[in-house]
Design an enzyme around this catalytic site. Structure first.
Site, PDB file in Angstrom:
ATOM      1  N   TYR A 210      -9.026  33.819 -11.185  1.00 16.60           N
ATOM      2  CA  TYR A 210     -10.461  33.802 -11.483  1.00 16.60           C
ATOM      3  C   TYR A 210     -11.223  34.217 -10.240  1.00 16.60           C
ATOM      4  CZ  TYR A 210     -15.097  31.962 -12.741  1.00 16.60           C
ATOM      5  OH  TYR A 210     -16.452  31.831 -12.999  1.00 16.60           O
TER       6      TYR A 210
ATOM      7  N   ASP B 207      -9.284  37.176  -2.360  1.00 16.51           N
ATOM      8  CA  ASP B 207     -10.335  36.241  -2.762  1.00 16.51           C
ATOM      9  C   ASP B 207      -9.941  34.860  -2.220  1.00 16.51           C
ATOM     10  OD1 ASP B 207     -11.853  35.234  -5.939  1.00 16.51           O
ATOM     11  OD2 ASP B 207     -12.048  34.489  -3.888  1.00 16.51           O
TER      12      ASP B 207
ATOM     13  N   LYS C 201     -17.332  28.049  -1.110  1.00 15.02           N
ATOM     14  CA  LYS C 201     -16.996  26.631  -1.073  1.00 15.02           C
ATOM     15  C   LYS C 201     -17.063  26.027   0.341  1.00 15.02           C
ATOM     16  CE  LYS C 201     -14.315  27.380  -5.277  1.00 15.02           C
ATOM     17  NZ  LYS C 201     -14.906  26.596  -6.393  1.00 15.02           N
TER      18      LYS C 201
HETATM   19  P1  KE4 Z   1     -18.657  30.587  -7.731  1.00 16.31           P
HETATM   20  O1  KE4 Z   1     -19.455  31.752  -8.321  1.00 16.31           O
HETATM   21  O2  KE4 Z   1     -18.366  29.520  -8.759  1.00 16.31           O
HETATM   22  O3  KE4 Z   1     -19.269  30.033  -6.459  1.00 16.31           O
HETATM   23  O4  KE4 Z   1     -17.231  31.172  -7.268  1.00 16.31           O
HETATM   24  C1  KE4 Z   1     -16.450  31.886  -8.163  1.00 16.31           C
HETATM   25  C2  KE4 Z   1     -15.004  31.844  -7.699  1.00 16.31           C
HETATM   26  C3  KE4 Z   1     -14.472  32.950  -7.083  1.00 16.31           C
HETATM   27  N1  KE4 Z   1     -13.192  32.961  -6.643  1.00 16.31           N
HETATM   28  C4  KE4 Z   1     -12.405  31.873  -6.796  1.00 16.31           C
HETATM   29  C5  KE4 Z   1     -10.987  31.923  -6.310  1.00 16.31           C
HETATM   30  C6  KE4 Z   1     -12.904  30.709  -7.423  1.00 16.31           C
HETATM   31  O5  KE4 Z   1     -12.088  29.637  -7.586  1.00 16.31           O
HETATM   32  C7  KE4 Z   1     -14.231  30.686  -7.873  1.00 16.31           C
HETATM   33  C8  KE4 Z   1     -14.834  29.484  -8.583  1.00 16.31           C
HETATM   34  N2  KE4 Z   1     -13.976  28.364  -8.774  1.00 16.31           N
HETATM   35  C9  KE4 Z   1     -14.280  27.507  -9.875  1.00 16.31           C
HETATM   36  C10 KE4 Z   1     -13.234  26.408  -9.975  1.00 16.31           C
HETATM   37  N3  KE4 Z   1     -11.932  26.852 -10.107  1.00 16.31           N
HETATM   38  C11 KE4 Z   1     -15.656  26.920  -9.763  1.00 16.31           C
HETATM   39  C12 KE4 Z   1     -15.941  25.737 -10.640  1.00 16.31           C
HETATM   40  C13 KE4 Z   1     -16.800  26.113 -11.803  1.00 16.31           C
HETATM   41  O6  KE4 Z   1     -16.689  27.241 -12.315  1.00 16.31           O
HETATM   42  O7  KE4 Z   1     -17.577  25.224 -12.204  1.00 16.31           O
END
Ligand code: KE4
Length: 421
Positions: free
Chosen positions: A144, A239, A267
């Site tokens: 993701y 990523d 994060k």
């Molecule tokens: P955000 O747009 O949520 O800040 O980041 C996206 C993203 C990009 N790359 C990786 C490897 C990620 O894990 C994420 C977002 N992670 C999720 C949880 N696995 C965020 C939690 C959510 O979607 O509420």
């Protein structure tokens, strides 16, 4: 446990926001429970609106490596807030944070601060396309990278065709250039390069997959990606939104000694505030406006509050690198407790842990999705009823923070041990 205030709030929330939440996983749909509304958090605890104090292993999906409300981070953010929340102009703090990031990840020769991981990956892909003049991208099933249109995709009917949208509202043309590979499967990637090689702008990957649960790269996989992307002139994007500053100050690229062309961070780098980063090779990043023709912008990018939280967090980690050793030792206790139940497959690296309810090793997307999500839901309830807050989905990760006390780690291990009953 008493959850009446959360129940009441949830009823109102669903009348205001889709599913009552601002991010789908928080709705706890896959574990069939009403989400708890968190009132505050401190150290390794979250406290909900009914006063339940829970040992937190969600850690806000990764940012919380120091634990909640770390005194130094809070103090610096409170000070910063008194000087104004946003100026929309360059600040000294952006320079300081960018320098700290590059000290830890020298591959990020030039970098840009943005507001979310989604924005960071979307922008990195645009920079790779602008730099190469190519359209196609490769991503791996089960990884993701945020919710930008071209990445909400699933494999097309034939393995060697562009992806198809995995979300309503995404036109098929937006995913036509997204090719789908399988994590840890060299052959799927070789075939795509053999067919599309010089059309592929970038390959984006989570160096340690943590969005299908935690799946580690098999020996040589990341080095293979580095070699094949060099061979075809494709930009390799790591990523590291989850692994950055989680596996160590240098992230996965230092841990595995594989240097990508571009890296995305999120994060931890923002210390819990909305801050993410994309960056890498100077010649690629100099394609980005205002230097180059790849456009990307943001009102609150690099804002003084988020950069303050990021600087404070990285400063603590850089001053106390022994934190990573302690995180390793605490997480190992939990991993051992899961393994002893004989009911869980555990994948772990540092303070990132995945516990799968399946009887076979989890090394890729197919084995990850073979997990028994009903058993996971029962496990979730067991942990919650015993005061432990884990991710409400089999396909997320468990995070340990520097604030997790040895006492709470031991308590968690005991609760895990009762799983066998
Ligand atoms: P955000 O747009 O949520 O800040 O980041 C996206 C993203 C990009 N790359 C990786 C490897 C990620 O894990 C994420 C977002 N992670 C999720 C949880 N696995 C965020 C939690 C959510 O979607 O509420």
């Amino acid at each position: 446990m008493n959850t009446e205030n959360s129940e009441r709030l949830y009823k109102t929330a669903v009348s205001l926001m889709p599913g009552g939440v601002n991010s789908p996983v928080r709705a706890c749909g896959s574990v069939g429970r009403t989400p708890l509304f968190i009132k505050r958090a401190q150290g390794d605890r979250v406290i909900d609106e009914d006063g339940n104090s829970l040992i937190d292993y969600v850690c806000s999906w990764g940012p919380g490596i120091l634990g909640h409300a770390h005194p130094y981070v809070v103090e610096k953010v409170q000070e910063a807030a008194a000087d104004g929340l946003t100026y929309g102009a360059p600040t000294k703090k952006e320079v300081i944070l960018a320098d700290l990031i590059r000290q830890c990840m020298p591959s990020m020769e030039r970098l840009r601060l943005v507001n979310s991981g989604t924005e960071a990956v979307m922008s990195a892909i645009r920079a790779a396309r602008g730099y190469t003049g190519r359209d196609k991208i490769i991503k791996c099933k089960g990884c993701y990278h945020g919710h930008s249109d071209g990445l909400l995709v699933k494999a097309g009917s034939a393995a060697l065709t562009g992806g198809v949208p995995d979300s309503a509202g995404v036109p098929a043309s937006y995913t036509a250039h997204t090719l789908i590979a399988s994590y840890n499967d060299v052959s799927t990637i070789e075939k795509l390069f053999q067919k599309f090689g010089d059309e592929i702008a970038c390959l984006v990957i989570e160096p340690v997959a943590a969005n299908m649960g935690v799946v580690l790269p098999q020996e040589g996989f990341l080095h293979f990606l580095r070699e094949i992307t060099v061979k075809y002139g494709t930009v390799l994007i790591f990523d590291e939104v989850i692994t950055g500053f989680r596996l160590g100050l240098g992230g996965a690229q230092a841990y595995y000694d594989v240097v990508p062309d571009l890296t995305t961070l999120g994060k931890i780098v923002g210390g819990g505030m909305p801050l993410a980063v994309y960056g890498g090779k100077k010649e690629i990043m100099e394609c980005v406006a205002p230097l180059g023709s790849v456009y990307q912008a943001g009102t609150l990018s690099g804002n003084p509050i988020a950069t303050t939280a990021g600087i404070a967090t990285l400063s603590v980690l850089m001053e106390r690198p022994e934190i990573y050793r302690e995180l390793e030792d605490k997480t190992a206790i939990l991993a051992e407790a899961y393994e002893k139940t004989g009911k869980v497959q555990v994948n772990r690296i540092g303070s990132l842990l995945g516990a799968f309810f399946t009887d076979r090793p989890v090394t890729d997307y197919e084995s990850a999705v073979s997990s028994d999500t009903a058993r996971y839901a029962a496990y979730y309830g067991h942990m919650l009823e015993n005061g432990i807050y884990v991710a409400p989905s089999q396909f997320e990760a468990m995070f340990v923070s520097a604030a997790h006390t040895w006492e709470d780690i031991e308590k968690t291990a005991k609760v895990i041990g009762n799983l066998a009953d």
